[in-house]
Design an enzyme around this catalytic site. Structure first.
Site, PDB file in Angstrom:
ATOM      1  N   GLU A  58       0.839  -1.209   0.000  1.00  0.00           N
ATOM      2  CA  GLU A  58       0.000   0.000   0.000  1.00  0.00           C
ATOM      3  C   GLU A  58       0.867   1.248   0.000  1.00  0.00           C
ATOM      4  O   GLU A  58       0.551   2.234  -0.657  1.00  0.00           O
ATOM      5  CB  GLU A  58      -0.962   0.006   1.189  1.00  0.00           C
TER       6      GLU A  58
ATOM      7  N   TRP B 202       1.622   1.886  -3.404  1.00  0.00           N
ATOM      8  CA  TRP B 202       0.596   2.635  -4.152  1.00  0.00           C
ATOM      9  C   TRP B 202       0.778   4.142  -3.949  1.00  0.00           C
ATOM     10  O   TRP B 202       0.562   4.945  -4.854  1.00  0.00           O
ATOM     11  CB  TRP B 202      -0.813   2.210  -3.716  1.00  0.00           C
TER      12      TRP B 202
ATOM     13  N   TRP C 208     -21.072  12.664 -18.875  1.00  0.00           N
ATOM     14  CA  TRP C 208     -21.398  12.788 -17.456  1.00  0.00           C
ATOM     15  C   TRP C 208     -22.741  13.488 -17.290  1.00  0.00           C
ATOM     16  O   TRP C 208     -23.173  14.228 -18.168  1.00  0.00           O
ATOM     17  CB  TRP C 208     -20.328  13.623 -16.739  1.00  0.00           C
TER      18      TRP C 208
ATOM     19  N   ASN D  23     -10.561   2.791   3.254  1.00  0.00           N
ATOM     20  CA  ASN D  23     -10.242   2.693   1.820  1.00  0.00           C
ATOM     21  C   ASN D  23     -11.322   1.982   1.000  1.00  0.00           C
ATOM     22  O   ASN D  23     -11.703   2.439  -0.069  1.00  0.00           O
ATOM     23  CB  ASN D  23      -8.900   1.985   1.629  1.00  0.00           C
TER      24      ASN D  23
ATOM     25  N   TRP E 263     -15.780  12.554 -11.944  1.00  0.00           N
ATOM     26  CA  TRP E 263     -14.946  12.185 -10.802  1.00  0.00           C
ATOM     27  C   TRP E 263     -14.304  13.413 -10.164  1.00  0.00           C
ATOM     28  O   TRP E 263     -14.048  13.436  -8.951  1.00  0.00           O
ATOM     29  CB  TRP E 263     -13.879  11.161 -11.214  1.00  0.00           C
TER      30      TRP E 263
ATOM     31  N   TRP F 248      -9.358   8.461  -7.246  1.00  0.00           N
ATOM     32  CA  TRP F 248     -10.584   8.772  -7.993  1.00  0.00           C
ATOM     33  C   TRP F 248     -10.517   8.239  -9.410  1.00  0.00           C
ATOM     34  O   TRP F 248     -11.477   7.666  -9.921  1.00  0.00           O
ATOM     35  CB  TRP F 248     -10.870  10.278  -7.966  1.00  0.00           C
TER      36      TRP F 248
END
Ligand code: FAD
Length: 499
Positions: free
Chosen positions: A296, A299, A327, A363, A381, A404
């Site tokens: 993680e 990431w 959208w 998360n 987003w 996102w």
């Protein structure tokens, strides 16, 4: 932080007349003494150190710190000032243009050397490059260091020298380079120079209306709070992290994200503590837990890698096809319901209320709430990212953008767009007994576990027994999950066809 004034602070002690030169350490988001390369370099010079924080939110636009971040910043600066007091000095706080303030300080103190730790957001890079160039043109030694990352974005690349766009090979490459563990301890002693400083309160970082009660209950900003959080995690949840990290009802992740964002904890320190922990007790659960935890952190490295190499991504999808995505930006009531945790979908509402109350969200629930906004509601987003930016205590441009875009399916190594999280199934799988749901949605508390995840499917007598009037005590779902999923897939088909 003695008196209140704006602009470059006045030096109160006769710094120039002292025989020992002054070196400036410009603190930014590295609000710690432990493993702080800029501070270490300044300390090695043997000079007196002037520790400075310059509040210049305009220089970070359009990503100036949001409301929750400002709250954290206030307390983190207070904690740093307390730490410096133990070395007999104070944090010098100033407001205004960073370059002008630093130049003013060099003139006042005679400092010919400035150190800081690097940031990787596009606006910070532009500002820092200008500051470095100008200082050097004036004969001042300006040095930047790496305090925030295990691997700087330019130090990892594919075989043909390009940035990575897929996480697994990126992380494999990092592991091959070897995780750095050379965290330096806090300085044994420091000789600090002093100067007049603005009062921290004059930065007006705290909310006028005190909505921060939940923050105070859950967090202790500053280096000591960061170490407590990490120690607690390593002593308790780390061994079950591999499975536990997906369960929002249990305390199974580290919650170090705001501490990492503000640089109260260094990733190198985390790696070295993890290694120590493994050396003492390398049990199987702990090994896989800590490997997952390191992944993680990987990431986080990947997100910074992406932001550095693709600096347009906080505004624009990395996958360019999404520039033409249909959208539904007009659905204002739905956005409002999402923000307030009133969508009628329990896991989404629990997450949004956790966020509002504590400044943090688990998360898995971040993924579910983001998927619901971008897919079931078809809201861009960027709008969700903006709300998170303002409400998350760990709001971080690299991680937020990546999170996102990953969820919306338009980023690097993203979940495919057609993977629409089903919040009811997610809730049943990861919060089967409803511990998380009941914590944040007390109005649903008396429903039996099986009905808690989708109250609109509960038989009327069950609702009655639980004292729940749908539409009054708790909303009816604002969208039908199956129909909105199909709408999202049809919308996706329009840009897929355009390939
Ligand atoms: P742990 O599970 O204990 O992980 C340890 C650390 O690794 C974290 O503190 C964090 O620094 C890093 N990390 C963990 N997961 C991720 C991830 N998916 N991406 C990047 N880094 C990760 N994280 C932020 O720090 N700031 C944000 O603004 C942010 N916005 C997000 C938005 C969305 C839509 C999503 C899906 C994720 C976002 N994340 C963000 C990533 C992740 O949710 C948080 O880092 C994590 O929940 C923090 O909790 P923790 O410290 O207990 O994590």
């Amino acid at each position: 932080m003695a008196s209140t004034r704006n602009g470059p602070p006045n030096v109160t002690a006769p710094i120039r007349s002292g025989s020992t030169p002054v070196v400036i350490v410009w603190f930014r988001r590295d609000l710690r003494l432990d493993d702080n390369p800029a501070l270490q370099a300044a300390a090695r010079s043997g000079a007196r150190i002037l520790p400075v924080y310059i509040h210049a939110p305009d220089e970070e636009r359009p990503w100036a710190p949001g409301g929750a971040s400002r709250w954290w910043l206030h307390h983190s600066l207070t904690a740093l000032d307390d730490s410096l007091q133990r070395y007999g000095g104070r944090l010098i706080v100033s407001t205004g243009d960073s370059l002008t303030t630093l130049l003013g300080l060099t003139e006042q103190t005679g400092a010919r050397e400035i150190h800081w730790n690097r940031l990787y957001e596009p606006a910070a890079i532009e500002r820092d490059s200008l500051v470095k160039r100008t200082l050097r043109d004036r004969g001042i030694a300006a040095h930047s260091h790496n305090a925030a990352l295990l691997f700087e974005p330019w130090s990892v690349s594919t075989r043909d020298g390009r940035p990575y766009r897929v996480f697994t090979p990126f992380w494999k490459s990092c592991l091959q380079l070897g995780l750095p563990q050379d965290a330096g301890p806090p300085p044994a002693s420091l000789t600090l120079a002093s100067a007049e400083s603005a009062a921290l309160e004059s930065l007006e970082l705290l909310p006028r209306i005190p909505w921060d009660k939940g923050f105070r209950e859950h967090w202790q900003p500053g280096e000591a709070g960061a170490r407590n959080m990490l120690d607690t995690f390593l002593d308790t949840a780390a061994a079950s992290y591999a499975d536990g990290r997906d369960h929002p009802g249990t305390r199974s992740t580290s919650r170090v994200s705001p501490h990492l964002h503000f640089g109260e904890l260094s990733p190198r320190r985390i790696v070295s503590m993890v290694q120590e922990c493994l050396a003492i007790a390398g049990r199987e659960g702990l090994v896989s837990g800590l490997e997952g935890f390191m992944r993680e952190l990987g990431w986080r490295e990947f997100s910074h890698h992406l932001l550095y190499h693709f600096p347009h991504t906080p505004q624009h999808s990395l996958d360019e096809r999404f520039a033409h995505f249909p959208w539904d930006s007009g659905a204002r009531e739905a956005v409002d319901a999402w923000r307030r945790g009133r969508t009628g979908i329990p896991l989404v509402d629990a997450g949004m209320r956790e966020l509002w109350h504590t400044g943090w969200m688990h998360n898995r629930v971040r993924m579910v709430t983001a998927s619901f906004l971008t897919k079931n509601l078809l809201i861009p987003w960027q709008e969700g990212a903006q709300w998170f930016w303002d409400t998350l205590l760990d709001a971080d441009l690299a991680n937020n953008t990546q999170g996102w875009q990953w969820t919306a399916g338009c980023g690097a190594d993203a979940a495919p767009y057609f993977r629409v999280f089903n919040p009811v199934l997610q809730s049943r799988k990861f919060d089967p007994e409803g511990r998380y749901l009941r914590r944040w949605l007390p109005e649903l508390g008396a429903l039996p576990d099986r009905d808690l995840h989708a109250p609109w499917e509960a038989p009327p007598h069950t609702l009655q027994r639980a004292g729940l009037r749908l539409g009054q005590d708790y909303p009816q779902p604002i969208v039908d999950l199956a129909a909105s999923r199909s709408r999202a897939l049809s919308a996706y088909a329009t840009i897929k066809q355009a390939e």
